[in-house]
Design a protein around this motif. Structure first.
Motif, PDB file in Angstrom:
ATOM      1  N   THR A   6       0.834  -1.210   0.000  1.00 51.02           N
ATOM      2  CA  THR A   6       0.000   0.000   0.000  1.00 51.02           C
ATOM      3  C   THR A   6       0.860   1.248   0.000  1.00 51.02           C
ATOM      4  O   THR A   6       0.588   2.203  -0.747  1.00 51.02           O
ATOM      5  CB  THR A   6      -0.938   0.012   1.227  1.00 51.02           C
ATOM      6  OG1 THR A   6      -1.755  -1.157   1.221  1.00 51.02           O
ATOM      7  CG2 THR A   6      -1.837   1.244   1.198  1.00 51.02           C
ATOM      8  N   LEU A   7       1.892   1.264   0.823  1.00 49.66           N
ATOM      9  CA  LEU A   7       2.794   2.417   0.853  1.00 49.66           C
ATOM     10  C   LEU A   7       3.479   2.613  -0.492  1.00 49.66           C
ATOM     11  O   LEU A   7       3.649   3.748  -0.950  1.00 49.66           O
ATOM     12  CB  LEU A   7       3.839   2.233   1.955  1.00 49.66           C
ATOM     13  CG  LEU A   7       3.334   2.320   3.398  1.00 49.66           C
ATOM     14  CD1 LEU A   7       4.457   1.987   4.375  1.00 49.66           C
ATOM     15  CD2 LEU A   7       2.756   3.698   3.698  1.00 49.66           C
ATOM     16  N   ASN A  41       2.257   1.787  -3.404  1.00 52.85           N
ATOM     17  CA  ASN A  41       1.249   2.305  -4.329  1.00 52.85           C
ATOM     18  C   ASN A  41       1.013   3.801  -4.123  1.00 52.85           C
ATOM     19  O   ASN A  41       0.756   4.542  -5.068  1.00 52.85           O
ATOM     20  CB  ASN A  41      -0.071   1.552  -4.160  1.00 52.85           C
ATOM     21  CG  ASN A  41      -0.003   0.140  -4.704  1.00 52.85           C
ATOM     22  OD1 ASN A  41       0.777  -0.150  -5.598  1.00 52.85           O
ATOM     23  ND2 ASN A  41      -0.812  -0.750  -4.153  1.00 52.85           N
ATOM     24  N   VAL A  42       1.107   4.240  -2.863  1.00 51.87           N
ATOM     25  CA  VAL A  42       0.866   5.650  -2.551  1.00 51.87           C
ATOM     26  C   VAL A  42       2.074   6.503  -2.904  1.00 51.87           C
ATOM     27  O   VAL A  42       1.954   7.566  -3.528  1.00 51.87           O
ATOM     28  CB  VAL A  42       0.524   5.812  -1.051  1.00 51.87           C
ATOM     29  CG1 VAL A  42       0.455   7.296  -0.668  1.00 51.87           C
ATOM     30  CG2 VAL A  42      -0.800   5.140  -0.740  1.00 51.87           C
ATOM     31  N   TRP A  43       3.256   6.063  -2.506  1.00 50.70           N
ATOM     32  CA  TRP A  43       4.472   6.845  -2.687  1.00 50.70           C
ATOM     33  C   TRP A  43       5.133   6.629  -4.038  1.00 50.70           C
ATOM     34  O   TRP A  43       5.833   7.511  -4.538  1.00 50.70           O
ATOM     35  CB  TRP A  43       5.499   6.474  -1.610  1.00 50.70           C
ATOM     36  CG  TRP A  43       5.229   7.048  -0.270  1.00 50.70           C
ATOM     37  CD1 TRP A  43       4.527   8.182   0.017  1.00 50.70           C
ATOM     38  CD2 TRP A  43       5.700   6.533   0.990  1.00 50.70           C
ATOM     39  NE1 TRP A  43       4.521   8.405   1.366  1.00 50.70           N
ATOM     40  CE2 TRP A  43       5.232   7.419   1.993  1.00 50.70           C
ATOM     41  CE3 TRP A  43       6.455   5.439   1.364  1.00 50.70           C
ATOM     42  CZ2 TRP A  43       5.500   7.229   3.347  1.00 50.70           C
ATOM     43  CZ3 TRP A  43       6.726   5.239   2.702  1.00 50.70           C
ATOM     44  CH2 TRP A  43       6.257   6.128   3.680  1.00 50.70           C
ATOM     45  N   LEU A  95      -0.669   7.908   7.469  1.00 45.01           N
ATOM     46  CA  LEU A  95      -1.304   8.250   6.196  1.00 45.01           C
ATOM     47  C   LEU A  95      -2.778   7.870   6.162  1.00 45.01           C
ATOM     48  O   LEU A  95      -3.593   8.547   5.547  1.00 45.01           O
ATOM     49  CB  LEU A  95      -0.568   7.558   5.045  1.00 45.01           C
ATOM     50  CG  LEU A  95       0.861   8.030   4.772  1.00 45.01           C
ATOM     51  CD1 LEU A  95       1.520   7.136   3.722  1.00 45.01           C
ATOM     52  CD2 LEU A  95       0.866   9.485   4.293  1.00 45.01           C
ATOM     53  N   PHE A  96      -3.115   6.774   6.845  1.00 47.48           N
ATOM     54  CA  PHE A  96      -4.494   6.273   6.827  1.00 47.48           C
ATOM     55  C   PHE A  96      -4.967   6.029   8.270  1.00 47.48           C
ATOM     56  O   PHE A  96      -5.199   4.887   8.669  1.00 47.48           O
ATOM     57  CB  PHE A  96      -4.583   4.976   6.020  1.00 47.48           C
ATOM     58  CG  PHE A  96      -4.042   5.086   4.629  1.00 47.48           C
ATOM     59  CD1 PHE A  96      -4.784   5.672   3.616  1.00 47.48           C
ATOM     60  CD2 PHE A  96      -2.770   4.601   4.329  1.00 47.48           C
ATOM     61  CE1 PHE A  96      -4.279   5.781   2.338  1.00 47.48           C
ATOM     62  CE2 PHE A  96      -2.264   4.697   3.050  1.00 47.48           C
ATOM     63  CZ  PHE A  96      -3.024   5.289   2.042  1.00 47.48           C
TER      64      PHE A  96
END
Length: 224
Positions: free
Chosen positions: A91-92, A94-96, A138-139
């Motif tokens: 997930t990190l 995909n975000v960064w 972040l979430f």
């Protein structure tokens, strides 16, 4: 342009996609190796773990391989551990983006090595925890099932971790304090400014909420 943007423009092509997948697979492979070799009384993990004295006297691979040592000997616990941290890492990424996630993990790895020189033994515990703290920052409202039954938001689990860190920093010895600080280098490099602003805002709005409750209570007392 931030320092992260500058690094990404210069070195972004060197990022390793799906880094967390490779790490998770390797940890699982080491776990299987431990099971296979255990019948001969041999622990594969013991040859990979970061004992600083052994590492500085020629066994240099330990500075890398310690991140692949399984955190548990239970296959069920390992399954949920690997699933959870793959979820966090992917997930990190995909975000960064690939490079920034690689850089975050790299800084955490360097921090874990620095911490090992204070404690004599390296562990990926705080490195993995830094992934959790990044995700929770972040979430914060993302929910997980605690003990598979109780939904809880990530921010509340992060609060508990920070409280435990604070207790260890206050009551732990200097090697423990140094290990914690070094192991969270990546979090503070990425979120330091935002984290300080968050704490200031929490203090400000917390005071406002307390004043509001005090006024409401005073109004109720006058009314009655």
């Amino acid at each position: 342009m931030s320092w992260l943007d500058k690094l990404e423009r210069k070195f972004g092509r060197w990022g390793i996609p799906n880094l967390m997948l490779y790490i998770v697979i390797t940890i699982a492979a080491v776990f299987i190796g431990d099971v296979i070799f255990s019948v001969r009384g041999v622990s594969l993990s013991s040859y990979l773990a970061l004992f600083t004295q052994a590492a500085v006297h020629g066994q240099f691979w330990r500075f890398i391989t310690f991140i692949f040592v399984p955190p548990t000997t239970s296959i069920i616990s390992l399954f949920f551990f690997l699933y959870f941290y793959y979820f966090l890492g992917s997930t990190l990424e995909n975000v960064w983006g690939t490079f920034r996630f690689n850089l975050y993990y790299l800084f955490g790895w360097i921090g874990a090595i620095i911490a090992a020189f204070f404690t004599g033994y390296g562990t990926s515990t705080y490195l993995n925890l830094s992934l959790f703290l990044a995700f929770a920052f972040l979430f914060p409202d993302h929910e997980i099932l605690l003990f598979f039954f109780f939904p809880i938001k990530m921010k509340y689990l992060a609060y508990v971790d920070w409280i435990l860190f604070g207790i260890q920093l206050i009551f732990g010895d200097w090697s423990t304090r140094a290990a914690i600080i070094a192991s969270l280098i990546n979090f503070f490099l990425f979120f330091g400014g935002d984290f300080i602003r968050f704490l200031k805002n929490e203090k400000k709005y917390g005071a406002q909420r307390r004043n509001f409750r005090r006024e409401m209570k005073n109004n109720q007392n006058r009314y009655w």
